[in-house]
Design an enzyme around this catalytic site. Structure first.
Site, PDB file in Angstrom:
ATOM      1  N   ASN A  96       0.841  -1.198   0.000  1.00  0.00           N
ATOM      2  CA  ASN A  96       0.000   0.000   0.000  1.00  0.00           C
ATOM      3  C   ASN A  96       0.875   1.247   0.000  1.00  0.00           C
ATOM      4  OD1 ASN A  96       0.792  -0.461   2.705  1.00  0.00           O
ATOM      5  ND2 ASN A  96      -1.041   0.511   3.543  1.00  0.00           N
ATOM      6  N   TYR A 138      -5.864   9.066   3.304  1.00  0.00           N
ATOM      7  CA  TYR A 138      -5.943   8.428   4.606  1.00  0.00           C
ATOM      8  C   TYR A 138      -7.406   8.117   4.899  1.00  0.00           C
ATOM      9  CZ  TYR A 138      -1.080   9.764   5.308  1.00  0.00           C
ATOM     10  OH  TYR A 138       0.278   9.888   5.176  1.00  0.00           O
ATOM     11  N   ASP A 168      -9.843   2.489   5.625  1.00  0.00           N
ATOM     12  CA  ASP A 168      -8.642   1.668   5.775  1.00  0.00           C
ATOM     13  C   ASP A 168      -8.977   0.186   5.920  1.00  0.00           C
ATOM     14  OD1 ASP A 168      -6.424   3.377   5.550  1.00  0.00           O
ATOM     15  OD2 ASP A 168      -6.713   4.154   7.557  1.00  0.00           O
TER      16      ASP A 168
END
EC number: 2.8.3.16
Length: 425
Positions: A96, A138, A168
């Protein structure tokens, strides 16, 4: 007992939360996950949000169970040789990184395929191809760009992000499914492939009912939303709807006994049509069973605020657990608002392995979530997260077949240690 993913070896270049969520799930199912970390520092989350000085944080430990850790300087020539050997020996590479990082390391898709044509390369990115593909993402950015934030909160307030890590961890779960699917397809084709999960895509997938409602708006107001009953016109985009149910059955969060001092003394209550008469009996409004304003679901839509206000008068006389017991006995759908403290102490969650206690050599015992997916023939045993570089020599020897002399050469090359700083002249 054989684990579901026994024999699958994962080369784990992930960090922080989205990627580690994916690889931890695969490790729980029995894959051999080898986490590659920067010498000296490792995954940045080892040192983030530390509650105990100089030990791995819960942020790291709770996302990296059942893995092996090696340290490797991939800029070091010997380190590149080791990485090449790992690619040759593994089934899946998961990363990632930011856009283009793997390419700049010298390991493009074509190069990886040249080394190991069966290798599956799985990546989490912020966005798919398009105007935002090079942007850093994020958790909360993903929620905001994937449609979750614009539809979360109250109509007269700002957009809100949810406490659940749907950007996430949600995307990590999506990627894990993609990897297992690619492994299955490889059995038929003999070839590896690229698997990509974008965080924006993952959040939108989890927000699909709001995309449903966006299209319904073209044909009229969303009648199950509170603002319909309040006579407030709808705009051209799905509004925020507070705690209204997203499933078409009107529902709200209501106060329970003790709400004045307990921030979680609430219950979610759904006025499901098949049990409407039972609801009327429970709250003492038997006349509503036949009253034209309340007897049918369409009639009730304009009176939801009044209905839930009356139900709340009843729930405020009961604790959330008392209310739940009464309502469940009549099949009235509801759920208490459970705090993290209550969940951590719930014996049923301990019994099923949903919450587990893990012992760690430097931080001691701590609680973590366990595998949320239970397989009858492949039970999960949650093992502690690795110390930084704990398994470096073990992997070099057992996975790559290096002898003691070769391992010593790799150590001497500096490929397993932090880069040395040059002294100023």
């Amino acid at each position: 007992m054989t684990k579901a993913l026994d024999g699958v070896r994962i080369l784990d270049f992930t960090h922080v939360q989205s990627g580690p969520t994916c690889t931890q799930l695969l490790a729980w199912f029995g894959a051999d996950v080898i986490k590659v970390e920067r010498p000296g520092t490792g995954d940045i989350t080892r040192g983030q949000l530390q509650d105990i000085p100089k030990v791995d944080s819960l942020y790291f430990t709770m996302l990296n169970h059942n893995k092996r850790s090696i340290t490797l300087d991939t800029k070091n020539p010997k380190g590149k040789e080791v990485l090449t050997a790992l690619i040759r020996s593994c089934d899946v590479l998961v990363e990632n990184f930011g856009p283009g990082v793997l390419d700049r390391m010298g390991f493009t898709w074509d190069k990886i395929q040249e080394i190991n044509p069966r290798m599956i390369v799985a990546s989490i990115k912020g966005f798919g191809p398009g105007p935002y593909e090079d942007c850093k993402v994020y958790e909360n950015v993903a929620q905001c760009t994937g449609g979750a934030a614009s539809t979360t909160g109250f109509r007269d307030g700002p957009p809100l992000v949810t406490g659940a890590q749907i950007g996430d961890s949600g995307t990590g779960l999506h990627l894990a499914l993609g990897i297992v699917t690619a492994l299955y397809q490889r059995q038929h084709t003999g070839r590896g492939q690229r698997v990509t999960a974008a965080m924006q895509d993952g959040v939108l997938n989890l927000s699909r009912v709001k995309l449903r409602d966006q299209q319904r708006l073209a044909h009229g107001p969303l009648k199950e939303y509170s603002q319909f009953g309040e006579g407030i016109p709808f705009g051209d985009a799905v509004p925020r709807a507070g705690n209204d149910s997203g499933g078409g059955q009107p529902g709200r969060i209501l106060k329970c006994k003790g709400w004045e001092t307990d921030p979680n003394a609430y219950i979610y209550f759904i006025t499901q049509a098949p049990v409407w008469e039972k609801i009327c009996d429970v709250i003492g409004e038997t006349g509503w069973k036949t009253h034209p304003d309340y007897a049918t679901p369409p009639a009730r839509l304009k009176h939801l605020n009044d209905i839930f206000a009356r139900i709340e008068q009843w729930t405020m006389t009961k604790t959330k657990f008392e209310a739940m017991d009464i309502l469940n006995s009549d099949d009235i759908p509801c759920g208490p608002i459970l705090s993290m403290k209550e969940l951590a102490e719930d014996p049923s969650l301990r019994a099923t392995g949903t919450v587990v206690e893990v012992d760690h050599p430097t931080r001691g015992k701590y609680l973590s979530v366990g595998n949320p997916i239970k397989l009858s023939d492949s039970p999960t045993e949650v093992k502690r997260s690795p110390l930084l570089g704990e398994h470096t020599d073990e992997v070099l020897r057992e996975v790559l077949g290096f002898n003691d002399h070769q391992i010593a050469e790799i150590h001497d090359s500096g490929a397993l240690a932090p880069p040395r700083k040059q002294a100023a002249e």
